[in-house]
Design a protein around this motif. Structure first.
Motif, PDB file in Angstrom:
ATOM      1  N   GLU A   1       0.835  -1.198   0.000  1.00  0.00           N
ATOM      2  CA  GLU A   1       0.000   0.000   0.000  1.00  0.00           C
ATOM      3  C   GLU A   1       0.871   1.249   0.000  1.00  0.00           C
ATOM      4  O   GLU A   1       1.900   1.285   0.688  1.00  0.00           O
ATOM      5  N   PRO A   2       0.479   2.291  -0.724  1.00  0.00           N
ATOM      6  CA  PRO A   2       1.214   3.553  -0.617  1.00  0.00           C
ATOM      7  C   PRO A   2       1.011   4.189   0.752  1.00  0.00           C
ATOM      8  O   PRO A   2      -0.045   4.045   1.372  1.00  0.00           O
ATOM      9  N   ILE A   3       2.038   4.866   1.218  1.00  0.00           N
ATOM     10  CA  ILE A   3       1.933   5.641   2.458  1.00  0.00           C
ATOM     11  C   ILE A   3       1.568   7.066   2.090  1.00  0.00           C
ATOM     12  O   ILE A   3       2.168   7.658   1.193  1.00  0.00           O
ATOM     13  N   VAL A   4       0.565   7.613   2.762  1.00  0.00           N
ATOM     14  CA  VAL A   4       0.052   8.945   2.447  1.00  0.00           C
ATOM     15  C   VAL A   4       0.218   9.862   3.654  1.00  0.00           C
ATOM     16  O   VAL A   4       0.412   9.410   4.784  1.00  0.00           O
ATOM     17  N   ALA A   5       0.149  11.157   3.394  1.00  0.00           N
ATOM     18  CA  ALA A   5       0.201  12.158   4.466  1.00  0.00           C
ATOM     19  C   ALA A   5      -1.218  12.445   4.958  1.00  0.00           C
ATOM     20  O   ALA A   5      -2.136  12.621   4.152  1.00  0.00           O
ATOM     21  N   VAL A   6      -1.370  12.494   6.270  1.00  0.00           N
ATOM     22  CA  VAL A   6      -2.663  12.778   6.885  1.00  0.00           C
ATOM     23  C   VAL A   6      -2.489  13.973   7.809  1.00  0.00           C
ATOM     24  O   VAL A   6      -1.629  13.959   8.698  1.00  0.00           O
ATOM     25  N   LEU A   7      -3.297  15.015   7.566  1.00  0.00           N
ATOM     26  CA  LEU A   7      -3.193  16.266   8.321  1.00  0.00           C
ATOM     27  C   LEU A   7      -4.568  16.690   8.810  1.00  0.00           C
ATOM     28  O   LEU A   7      -5.590  16.342   8.206  1.00  0.00           O
ATOM     29  N   PRO A   8      -4.619  17.473   9.889  1.00  0.00           N
ATOM     30  CA  PRO A   8      -5.901  18.095  10.250  1.00  0.00           C
ATOM     31  C   PRO A   8      -6.359  19.014   9.117  1.00  0.00           C
ATOM     32  O   PRO A   8      -5.533  19.661   8.462  1.00  0.00           O
ATOM     33  N   SER A   9      -7.634  19.061   8.863  1.00  0.00           N
ATOM     34  CA  SER A   9      -8.136  19.876   7.743  1.00  0.00           C
ATOM     35  C   SER A   9      -7.785  21.347   7.884  1.00  0.00           C
ATOM     36  O   SER A   9      -7.686  22.062   6.881  1.00  0.00           O
ATOM     37  N   ALA A  10      -7.587  21.811   9.127  1.00  0.00           N
ATOM     38  CA  ALA A  10      -7.259  23.226   9.340  1.00  0.00           C
ATOM     39  C   ALA A  10      -5.751  23.496   9.250  1.00  0.00           C
ATOM     40  O   ALA A  10      -5.326  24.649   9.388  1.00  0.00           O
ATOM     41  N   HIS A  11      -4.962  22.494   8.963  1.00  0.00           N
ATOM     42  CA  HIS A  11      -3.511  22.662   8.905  1.00  0.00           C
ATOM     43  C   HIS A  11      -3.125  23.565   7.735  1.00  0.00           C
ATOM     44  O   HIS A  11      -3.765  23.545   6.680  1.00  0.00           O
ATOM     45  N   HIS A  12      -2.047  24.331   7.900  1.00  0.00           N
ATOM     46  CA  HIS A  12      -1.666  25.289   6.860  1.00  0.00           C
ATOM     47  C   HIS A  12      -1.194  24.609   5.575  1.00  0.00           C
ATOM     48  O   HIS A  12      -1.133  25.253   4.519  1.00  0.00           O
ATOM     49  N   LEU A  13      -0.866  23.317   5.636  1.00  0.00           N
ATOM     50  CA  LEU A  13      -0.455  22.590   4.427  1.00  0.00           C
ATOM     51  C   LEU A  13      -1.605  21.824   3.772  1.00  0.00           C
ATOM     52  O   LEU A  13      -1.416  21.230   2.712  1.00  0.00           O
ATOM     53  N   ALA A  14      -2.773  21.879   4.381  1.00  0.00           N
ATOM     54  CA  ALA A  14      -3.883  21.049   3.901  1.00  0.00           C
ATOM     55  C   ALA A  14      -4.404  21.476   2.534  1.00  0.00           C
ATOM     56  O   ALA A  14      -5.060  20.690   1.848  1.00  0.00           O
ATOM     57  N   SER A  15      -4.107  22.684   2.116  1.00  0.00           N
ATOM     58  CA  SER A  15      -4.600  23.153   0.817  1.00  0.00           C
ATOM     59  C   SER A  15      -3.730  22.689  -0.349  1.00  0.00           C
ATOM     60  O   SER A  15      -4.094  22.873  -1.508  1.00  0.00           O
ATOM     61  N   ARG A  16      -2.592  22.080  -0.056  1.00  0.00           N
ATOM     62  CA  ARG A  16      -1.702  21.606  -1.110  1.00  0.00           C
ATOM     63  C   ARG A  16      -2.330  20.406  -1.836  1.00  0.00           C
ATOM     64  O   ARG A  16      -3.186  19.703  -1.288  1.00  0.00           O
ATOM     65  N   SER A  17      -1.855  20.139  -3.050  1.00  0.00           N
ATOM     66  CA  SER A  17      -2.320  18.959  -3.787  1.00  0.00           C
ATOM     67  C   SER A  17      -1.458  17.735  -3.477  1.00  0.00           C
ATOM     68  O   SER A  17      -1.881  16.598  -3.685  1.00  0.00           O
ATOM     69  N   ALA A  18      -0.251  17.951  -2.997  1.00  0.00           N
ATOM     70  CA  ALA A  18       0.662  16.877  -2.619  1.00  0.00           C
ATOM     71  C   ALA A  18       1.732  17.476  -1.715  1.00  0.00           C
ATOM     72  O   ALA A  18       1.895  18.698  -1.643  1.00  0.00           O
ATOM     73  N   LEU A  19       2.472  16.599  -1.008  1.00  0.00           N
ATOM     74  CA  LEU A  19       3.501  17.053  -0.081  1.00  0.00           C
ATOM     75  C   LEU A  19       4.786  16.263  -0.272  1.00  0.00           C
ATOM     76  O   LEU A  19       4.749  15.072  -0.602  1.00  0.00           O
ATOM     77  N   ALA A  20       5.918  16.925  -0.068  1.00  0.00           N
ATOM     78  CA  ALA A  20       7.216  16.259  -0.010  1.00  0.00           C
ATOM     79  C   ALA A  20       7.592  16.072   1.458  1.00  0.00           C
ATOM     80  O   ALA A  20       7.049  16.733   2.349  1.00  0.00           O
ATOM     81  N   LEU A  21       8.522  15.166   1.721  1.00  0.00           N
ATOM     82  CA  LEU A  21       8.941  14.939   3.104  1.00  0.00           C
ATOM     83  C   LEU A  21       9.483  16.211   3.734  1.00  0.00           C
ATOM     84  O   LEU A  21       9.273  16.469   4.921  1.00  0.00           O
ATOM     85  N   ALA A  22      10.179  17.028   2.944  1.00  0.00           N
ATOM     86  CA  ALA A  22      10.742  18.271   3.479  1.00  0.00           C
ATOM     87  C   ALA A  22       9.657  19.202   3.988  1.00  0.00           C
ATOM     88  O   ALA A  22       9.891  19.979   4.925  1.00  0.00           O
ATOM     89  N   ASP A  23       8.465  19.142   3.397  1.00  0.00           N
ATOM     90  CA  ASP A  23       7.355  19.994   3.851  1.00  0.00           C
ATOM     91  C   ASP A  23       6.919  19.630   5.264  1.00  0.00           C
ATOM     92  O   ASP A  23       6.367  20.470   5.992  1.00  0.00           O
ATOM     93  N   LEU A  24       7.153  18.388   5.656  1.00  0.00           N
ATOM     94  CA  LEU A  24       6.644  17.887   6.936  1.00  0.00           C
ATOM     95  C   LEU A  24       7.726  17.758   8.004  1.00  0.00           C
ATOM     96  O   LEU A  24       7.429  17.420   9.149  1.00  0.00           O
ATOM     97  N   ALA A  25       8.971  18.034   7.655  1.00  0.00           N
ATOM     98  CA  ALA A  25      10.087  17.738   8.553  1.00  0.00           C
ATOM     99  C   ALA A  25       9.990  18.456   9.896  1.00  0.00           C
ATOM    100  O   ALA A  25      10.450  17.924  10.920  1.00  0.00           O
ATOM    101  N   ASP A  26       9.397  19.639   9.926  1.00  0.00           N
ATOM    102  CA  ASP A  26       9.331  20.398  11.176  1.00  0.00           C
ATOM    103  C   ASP A  26       8.039  20.153  11.952  1.00  0.00           C
ATOM    104  O   ASP A  26       7.823  20.770  13.009  1.00  0.00           O
ATOM    105  N   GLU A  27       7.194  19.272  11.466  1.00  0.00           N
ATOM    106  CA  GLU A  27       5.910  19.024  12.114  1.00  0.00           C
ATOM    107  C   GLU A  27       6.033  17.936  13.182  1.00  0.00           C
ATOM    108  O   GLU A  27       6.836  16.997  13.046  1.00  0.00           O
ATOM    109  N   PRO A  28       5.231  18.001  14.252  1.00  0.00           N
ATOM    110  CA  PRO A  28       5.167  16.883  15.202  1.00  0.00           C
ATOM    111  C   PRO A  28       4.394  15.730  14.555  1.00  0.00           C
ATOM    112  O   PRO A  28       3.381  15.945  13.887  1.00  0.00           O
TER     113      PRO A  28
END
Length: 300
Positions: free
Chosen positions: A166-193
């Motif tokens: 199965e592919p691994i996907v990113a899951v974020l709260p809908s109110a997260h500032h990155l939630a409006s993106r169409s896709a994410l790279a690992l670098a986008d998430l590196a500073d997130e808990p």
């Protein structure tokens, strides 16, 4: 040397407790203790360090354990040969499993197996230490078969048949500032808990490897043993997650109930799920019968 004594020895070694071993063997504890003392007298060594708090293998006991298991396996092979001639399987199957098994109807599988082979004693054990713990238990002879998620190549000594990837996907709260993106790279998430499984779980290992390969670090703020509950923690704003798509409930795709699910680009993160056995150990007739049932019980 009696085979019964070796069976008692292996059971005590696995349970690390004489009381639990006697309950599992359905033999009074004094009988188990007497058998172990007789084996120690015959071998001229102490096999266990005993105290009121713990029972541990001595060096001699640890050396005997794999040979004892091999002897028991050989005896079981002889029984299997006779049982197959006269019809009906006997013996014990020790099965390890992850806490969440989404692609095999395990209760259905074991229910059918019990109905077709009532003479086989099934023992199921969940993995508090994830697939890494199951892999160790297989290689040490504590389990006969396990349903696992192992990232990368399986450890030497294990044979793993992959059932699904199965592919691994990113899951974020809908109110997260990155939630409006169409896709994410690992670098986008590196500073997130992160909310993730504990060390030793296959999905955690795969994501850790992905970050290491990209030269990135991340912080796991919450460790959750049951991957099916990870989206609930994310929904409540406790972090983001990188998990297999199956672990996100179907209704939680954008614009889902408090969650946003996005693909991950720039890397290939895959969660694999399979059935594993120890490649060096002989497969009993009961184990072969169970493995033959696995494909028929995979969920679509």
């Amino acid at each position: 040397m009696e085979l019964r004594h070796l069976v008692y020895f292996v059971t005590v070694a696995e349970e690390r407790n004489f009381t639990r071993a006697s309950e599992r063997l359905r033999v009074v504890q004094s009988g188990v203790s007497a058998a172990i003392r007789a084996l120690e007298r015959e071998l001229g060594v102490q096999l266990f360090d005993r105290s009121s708090q713990r029972v541990a293998l001595t060096d001699a006991g640890a050396a005997l354990l794999p040979a004892a298991r091999a002897t028991i396996d050989a005896a079981q092979a002889a029984r299997d040969a006779v049982d197959e001639v006269r019809g009906g399987l006997r013996g014990t199957l020790r099965i390890g499993t992850l806490i969440s098994v989404g692609f095999v109807d395990l209760p259905g599988l074991l229910g059918q197996f019990r109905a077709e082979h009532p003479g086989v004693d099934l023992r199921l054990r969940a993995a508090p230490s994830g697939s890494a713990g199951l892999a160790r238990a297989l290689m040490e002879g504590e389990l006969d078969v396990a349903f696992v998620s192992l990232a990368g190549r399986p450890p030497t000594g294990l044979s793993v048949r992959i059932l699904v990837a199965e592919p691994i996907v990113a899951v974020l709260p809908s109110a997260h500032h990155l939630a409006s993106r169409s896709a994410l790279a690992l670098a986008d998430l590196a500073d997130e808990p992160f909310v993730d499984s504990p060390l030793g779980y296959g999905n955690r290992t795969e994501v850790d490897r992905g970050f290491a390969a990209a030269g990135l670090q991340r912080r796991v703020a919450l460790e959750v043993a049951d991957i099916a509950t990870v989206p609930q923690y994310v929904r409540n704003g406790l972090g983001v997650a990188l998990i297999p798509r199956f672990a996100v409930p179907p209704g939680d795709a954008p614009p889902g109930d408090g969650l946003t699910v996005l693909p991950v680009t720039g890397t290939r993160l895959r969660w694999t799920f399979g059935v594993a056995t120890a490649s060096a150990r002989r497969q009993s007739a009961a184990l072969r019968a169970l493995l033959e049932m696995v494909d028929a019980h995979r969920l679509p």
